[in-house]
Design a protein around this motif. Structure first.
Motif, PDB file in Angstrom:
ATOM      1  N   ILE A 162      20.872   9.602   0.500  1.00 45.59           N
ATOM      2  CA  ILE A 162      19.687   9.065   1.179  1.00 45.59           C
ATOM      3  C   ILE A 162      19.842   7.566   1.384  1.00 45.59           C
ATOM      4  N   SER A 163      19.524   7.122   2.609  1.00 46.84           N
ATOM      5  CA  SER A 163      19.494   5.677   2.887  1.00 46.84           C
ATOM      6  C   SER A 163      18.116   5.294   3.388  1.00 46.84           C
ATOM      7  N   ASN A 164      17.667   4.108   3.013  1.00 46.63           N
ATOM      8  CA  ASN A 164      16.373   3.592   3.471  1.00 46.63           C
ATOM      9  C   ASN A 164      16.564   2.250   4.155  1.00 46.63           C
ATOM     10  N   LEU A 165      15.981   2.088   5.326  1.00 44.92           N
ATOM     11  CA  LEU A 165      15.871   0.753   5.911  1.00 44.92           C
ATOM     12  C   LEU A 165      14.750   0.009   5.171  1.00 44.92           C
ATOM     13  N   SER A 166      14.632  -1.299   5.437  1.00 45.36           N
ATOM     14  CA  SER A 166      13.824  -2.134   4.537  1.00 45.36           C
ATOM     15  C   SER A 166      12.331  -1.823   4.487  1.00 45.36           C
ATOM     16  N   ASN A 167      11.764  -1.215   5.535  1.00 48.58           N
ATOM     17  CA  ASN A 167      10.312  -0.945   5.469  1.00 48.58           C
ATOM     18  C   ASN A 167      10.006   0.518   5.181  1.00 48.58           C
ATOM     19  N   VAL A 168      10.962   1.248   4.613  1.00 49.15           N
ATOM     20  CA  VAL A 168      10.748   2.679   4.397  1.00 49.15           C
ATOM     21  C   VAL A 168      10.283   2.933   2.969  1.00 49.15           C
ATOM     22  N   PHE A 169       9.282   3.805   2.875  1.00 50.01           N
ATOM     23  CA  PHE A 169       8.674   4.201   1.599  1.00 50.01           C
ATOM     24  C   PHE A 169       9.750   4.688   0.614  1.00 50.01           C
ATOM     25  N   ALA A 170       9.552   4.439  -0.660  1.00 52.39           N
ATOM     26  CA  ALA A 170      10.468   4.858  -1.741  1.00 52.39           C
ATOM     27  C   ALA A 170      11.820   4.173  -1.545  1.00 52.39           C
ATOM     28  N   ALA A 171      11.842   2.862  -1.832  1.00 50.59           N
ATOM     29  CA  ALA A 171      12.976   2.020  -1.453  1.00 50.59           C
ATOM     30  C   ALA A 171      14.324   2.473  -1.980  1.00 50.59           C
ATOM     31  N   ASN A 172      14.412   2.814  -3.258  1.00 49.20           N
ATOM     32  CA  ASN A 172      15.752   3.095  -3.783  1.00 49.20           C
ATOM     33  C   ASN A 172      15.792   4.265  -4.746  1.00 49.20           C
ATOM     34  N   LYS A 173      14.727   5.062  -4.740  1.00 48.81           N
ATOM     35  CA  LYS A 173      14.755   6.275  -5.561  1.00 48.81           C
ATOM     36  C   LYS A 173      13.721   7.267  -5.019  1.00 48.81           C
ATOM     37  N   LEU A 174      13.814   8.508  -5.493  1.00 44.28           N
ATOM     38  CA  LEU A 174      12.855   9.515  -5.036  1.00 44.28           C
ATOM     39  C   LEU A 174      11.454   9.152  -5.500  1.00 44.28           C
ATOM     40  N   ASP A 175      10.473   9.332  -4.609  1.00 44.09           N
ATOM     41  CA  ASP A 175       9.073   9.183  -4.978  1.00 44.09           C
ATOM     42  C   ASP A 175       8.724  10.311  -5.960  1.00 44.09           C
ATOM     43  N   ILE A 176       7.841  10.059  -6.915  1.00 44.09           N
ATOM     44  CA  ILE A 176       7.522  11.103  -7.909  1.00 44.09           C
ATOM     45  C   ILE A 176       6.859  12.304  -7.228  1.00 44.09           C
ATOM     46  N   GLY A 177       5.999  12.017  -6.236  1.00 42.80           N
ATOM     47  CA  GLY A 177       5.346  13.110  -5.506  1.00 42.80           C
ATOM     48  C   GLY A 177       6.379  13.939  -4.758  1.00 42.80           C
ATOM     49  N   ALA A 178       7.328  13.259  -4.116  1.00 39.63           N
ATOM     50  CA  ALA A 178       8.371  13.980  -3.369  1.00 39.63           C
ATOM     51  C   ALA A 178       9.184  14.844  -4.326  1.00 39.63           C
TER      52      ALA A 178
END
Ligand SMILES: C[S@@+](CC[C@H](N)C(=O)[O-])C[C@H]1O[C@@H](n2cnc3c(N)ncnc32)[C@H](O)[C@@H]1O
Length: 377
Positions: free
Chosen positions: A205-221
């Motif tokens: 998984i890669s995230n650009l700078s304004n994407v939710f859950a910056a560097n790990k899985l969200d707990i809800g996800a």
């Protein structure tokens, strides 16, 4: 809700997008007013001006109202902000001919003479915005940043200095301040996206700078991923997709399903598309939409499953109106018998909304903090 904007002799009628919504939130804040007041009081006249993070167009409308020929370069990552600004310009009979639009991955024009920024909540994203400005603005360009006084401290000024040039803050007015920065003309490298593995699912998984859950899985996800619906699904919508983790998992589980990724953030949609490609999923089955909920989704798309981990804030405001809109849109876009599966913090009580909209709602999993709910059309 107050819609009458009145500041430094400029009068406007401003609404959030969509205009009809289950919230009483105002379309601008005191930091917008402070920026406008600063421009008027300092006699700043027409010049090529970039406006970054203008929530629903208050800054654009105010400058165009002051001078209809004011050339504006508008940068936003949020579709609701783009649509809201257009709606407010139209409603206030203001010309849009001198406005050019940019997303938060584009570079702004090198002949920009003034920049107005609303400080976003996400400071990594803010640093990325400053880095991109450093790549186009010549030394000596004025950049004005409007923010709540409580968000301004030494470390924020240091972020600005490191990424663009020296900065200082004005006196406080209505609990806000305007930071003035003058670019130093040094070019900074742009932040690269953050990438991490989800090993148990064999996904990267890669995230650009304004994407939710910056560097790990969200707990809800995470709890959603452990409880994906069983069955065969042909058309799945990942509504509020962020980095696309739920839709990517759906692609692994439901053979040959078309997966539609939808988000208000352009960076989220771009990250989902990147993640689809990097994880080598079939090109023809991934579809990517930058939209406010499902407002503009092609009418022919009818889903048998919608997966949704709704947001509970918009910018600084805590709100459940987007969750409402997502559930209503999901119902509209589901085929008869289709399923909406939602994850949410237990205290948000989404079951009440789902029961009202779908007339049914089942809890399929829960832990101390989160619940997973299903509603069938
Ligand atoms: C809680 S995050 C979920 C992200 C991802 N699905 C996950 O589970 O990690 C909510 C997402 O909804 C998006 N969002 C917010 N408002 C939206 C809107 N009006 N329309 C579509 N997406 C929206 C946000 O940008 C964010 O990516």
């Amino acid at each position: 809700m107050v819609s009458q904007f009145s500041c430094a002799g400029i009068e406007l009628d401003l609404y959030r997008y969509p205009k009809q919504q289950e919230s009483n939130l105002q379309a601008w804040d005191a930091a917008d007013e402070h920026l406008i007041k600063h421009i008027v009081e300092n006699d700043i006249t027409v010049k090529k001006t970039a406006i970054i993070n203008d929530s629903f167009g208050a800054l654009q409308c105010a400058l165009i109202k002051r001078e209809p020929t004011w050339p504006l370069f508008v940068e936003t990552d949020a579709k609701t902000s783009l649509l809201g600004a257009k709606q407010n310009l139209e409603d206030n009979h203001l010309a849009q001919t001198n406005i050019s639009h940019f997303n938060s991955r584009d570079l702004l024009p090198t002949d920009t003479q003034l920049v107005l920024i609303k400080l976003p909540k996400n400071l990594t994203y803010f640093a990325h915005q400053l880095q991109r400005l450093s790549q186009v603005l010549p030394a000596g360009t004025q950049v004005l940043i409007g923010a709540k006084a409580k968000s301004i401290n030494k470390s924020l000024l240091a972020i600005i200095e490191q990424n663009l040039g020296p900065a200082s803050a004005s006196l406080t007015w209505k609990k806000t301040r305007v930071i003035s920065c003058v670019t130093d003309g040094k070019l900074r490298k742009s932040l690269v996206q953050v990438t991490w593995p989800v090993e148990h699912l064999n996904l990267t998984i890669s995230n650009l700078s304004n994407v939710f859950a910056a560097n790990k899985l969200d707990i809800g996800a995470r709890i959603m991923l452990d409880n994906m619906p069983k069955g065969e699904f042909n058309t799945v919508i990942d509504l509020g997709c962020g980095n696309g983790i739920l839709g990517l998992r759906a692609a692994q589980l439901y053979n040959n399903a078309n997966i539609h990724f939808v988000d208000d953030s352009e960076m989220a949609v771009a990250s989902s598309q990147h993640n689809w490609e990097v994880n080598q999923l079939p090109t023809e089955l991934g579809h990517f939409h930058w939209d406010d909920c499902l407002t503009h989704l092609d009418e022919e798309i009818s889903a048998d499953l919608v997966l949704c981990n709704p947001p509970f804030h918009q910018g600084e405001a805590i709100t459940d109106h987007i969750a409402w809109q997502m559930f209503l849109d999901a119902r509209r876009r589901l085929a008869p018998g289709g399923l909406l599966q939602v994850v949410g913090n237990r205290h948000l009580s989404y079951h009440i909304k789902l029961q009202r909209i779908f007339k049914n709602c089942k809890t399929v999993a829960s832990n101390g903090k989160f619940v997973i709910l299903q509603a069938r059309k």
